[in-house]
Every structure is written in C-alpha cells, then in structure tokens.
Design a protein around this motif. Structure first.
Motif, PDB file in Angstrom:
ATOM      1  N   ALA A  20       0.839  -1.209   0.000  1.00 20.16           N
ATOM      2  CA  ALA A  20       0.000   0.000   0.000  1.00 20.16           C
ATOM      3  C   ALA A  20       0.868   1.250   0.000  1.00 20.16           C
ATOM      4  O   ALA A  20       0.610   2.196  -0.753  1.00 20.16           O
ATOM      5  CB  ALA A  20      -0.930  -0.008   1.211  1.00 20.16           C
ATOM      6  N   CYS A  93      -5.580   2.731  -4.444  1.00 23.17           N
ATOM      7  CA  CYS A  93      -4.646   3.010  -3.339  1.00 23.17           C
ATOM      8  C   CYS A  93      -5.397   3.125  -2.014  1.00 23.17           C
ATOM      9  O   CYS A  93      -4.924   2.642  -0.981  1.00 23.17           O
ATOM     10  CB  CYS A  93      -3.864   4.286  -3.619  1.00 23.17           C
ATOM     11  SG  CYS A  93      -2.571   4.086  -4.854  1.00 23.17           S
ATOM     12  N   LEU A  96      -6.243  -0.428  -0.837  1.00 23.99           N
ATOM     13  CA  LEU A  96      -5.048  -1.114  -0.315  1.00 23.99           C
ATOM     14  C   LEU A  96      -4.661  -0.564   1.054  1.00 23.99           C
ATOM     15  O   LEU A  96      -4.292  -1.318   1.957  1.00 23.99           O
ATOM     16  CB  LEU A  96      -3.870  -0.970  -1.276  1.00 23.99           C
ATOM     17  CG  LEU A  96      -3.926  -1.724  -2.599  1.00 23.99           C
ATOM     18  CD1 LEU A  96      -2.591  -1.617  -3.325  1.00 23.99           C
ATOM     19  CD2 LEU A  96      -4.308  -3.171  -2.411  1.00 23.99           C
ATOM     20  N   GLN A 125      -8.240  -6.411  -1.494  1.00 22.82           N
ATOM     21  CA  GLN A 125      -6.888  -6.129  -1.999  1.00 22.82           C
ATOM     22  C   GLN A 125      -6.788  -6.448  -3.485  1.00 22.82           C
ATOM     23  O   GLN A 125      -6.156  -5.713  -4.239  1.00 22.82           O
ATOM     24  CB  GLN A 125      -5.844  -6.944  -1.225  1.00 22.82           C
ATOM     25  CG  GLN A 125      -5.510  -6.353   0.113  1.00 22.82           C
ATOM     26  CD  GLN A 125      -4.448  -7.143   0.826  1.00 22.82           C
ATOM     27  OE1 GLN A 125      -4.551  -8.346   0.989  1.00 22.82           O
ATOM     28  NE2 GLN A 125      -3.413  -6.450   1.274  1.00 22.82           N
TER      29      GLN A 125
END
Length: 200
Positions: A20, A93, A96, A125
């Motif tokens: 991440a 993003c 994550l 994810q």
C-alpha cells in the motif's frame, strides 16, 4: 497483547502495508513520465507535474519554472485518460491502504480478523490492485496530449513515448499493486485464526 492473526497473517499485514505504501507513494509522486522541454527536465504524474513553461513578459519569451505541483483544477489535467487514471488509481490506493491499516491493527487486537474476514480483505486487496493496474494501463493513452507532446519531442502518441521515458514512480505504483493482487490476496486466505466455538 493478543493478536487475531496467524504467523502467516503477520507476514500478510506487513507485506500489505509495504504494498500500500509503495503504491501510494508512486501514485502521489509526479515521476511517472520523464522528458525535457526548453532544455530543462520535465516530469509528469497522473495529477501532478514538475517544471512547466510560462511566458516571461520582461524578456518576451517562454521560460521554464522548475517546481512541482498539482494541476490548478481537475479539468487542468492534460487528458481525459489521465483524469480517469487519477480517480481509478486513487480508489485502488485507498482500498489497499484501508486493508493494510486494518491488518496492522489486527496484530494488536484479538478477534478482529477471522478466516472469513481475511478472505474478504484479500478480495478487497485484489480489487484495489486491479483498479491500480487499470489506472496504469490507461496512463499511456494520454501520451498524445499536447503537453506531453511538447515534452517528448512532438513525436509521442498513445503507447508511444517519443523522446520521453517511463519514470520510477510508475513502476513503483504498478509493482505495489501487482504484489498486492498476487501475493497479499493469497496470504490473506490464511491470515485469520479459526474462531473459537462457544458451547451454547
């Protein structure tokens, strides 16, 4: 402190955080594409740019301002593809990061991640990585915009770099997403402890 993660789960939590962080740093940095204009280095991200030309009234010529920043508005981003890439990559993003922070909290909190929750987190994810991958795939479609063509020798086009080259931030973003999709998703399936069965 009690943990709701197995040993594999702790590895998953740490790797999730690294993925991440790598993707988020790559997304935020304006070093996805490198080129030069008026003899100065220029770089682009999806929503940021370093070095841009301005008209100098006193000298009656174009000069390069060597500083980095965001575009003045969302519509100021050079192409529709880059605007879509910004939204899609940003969402990926965010997903994550959400899973990574939850996984890190599970290292200290008992009964936060069960096997089922771990599998759902892995699915999130995978979706986050897929969104980032889509954003990275859309990015080259914007290489035919006028701003990029000025920087890449007026010969760039969609999926054609011209005189430019891909920067480290693009690779960083993609690598973080790929690792999250392929490795973290798999590890997430084995991350949670089996829930205790209460006899009532």
């Amino acid at each position: 402190m009690a943990s709701s993660l197995t040993c594999t789960g702790v590895i998953w939590a740490l790797l999730s955080f690294l993925c991440a962080a790598t993707s988020c740093v790559g997304f935020f940095m304006p070093y996805w594409l490198w080129g030069s204009q008026l003899g100065k280095p220029v770089s682009f991200g999806t929503f940021r740019r370093c070095s841009y030309p301005v008209h100098d009234e006193s000298r009656q010529m174009m000069v390069m301002v060597e500083e980095c920043g965001r575009y003045a508005s969302f519509q100021g981003i050079p192409s529709a593809e880059w605007r879509i890439s910004t939204i899609v990559t940003g969402l990926g993003c965010g997903l994550l990061l959400l899973v990574a922070l939850t996984a890190l909290m599970a290292c200290c909190v008992s009964e936060l991640i069960s096997r089922t929750v771990g599998r759902v987190a892995g699915g999130i994810q995978f979706l986050g990585g897929l969104l980032i991958g889509a954003g990275c795939a859309l990015y080259p479609l914007g290489w035919d915009s006028e701003e990029v063509r000025q920087t890449c020798g007026h010969i760039s086009g969609q999926f054609d770099l011209g005189k430019c080259e891909i920067g480290w931030a693009y690779y960083c973003t993609g690598a973080g997403a790929a690792t999250a999709m392929l490795l973290c998703t798999w590890l997430a399936c084995f991350s949670g402890k089996k829930q205790k069965q209460y006899p009532y």
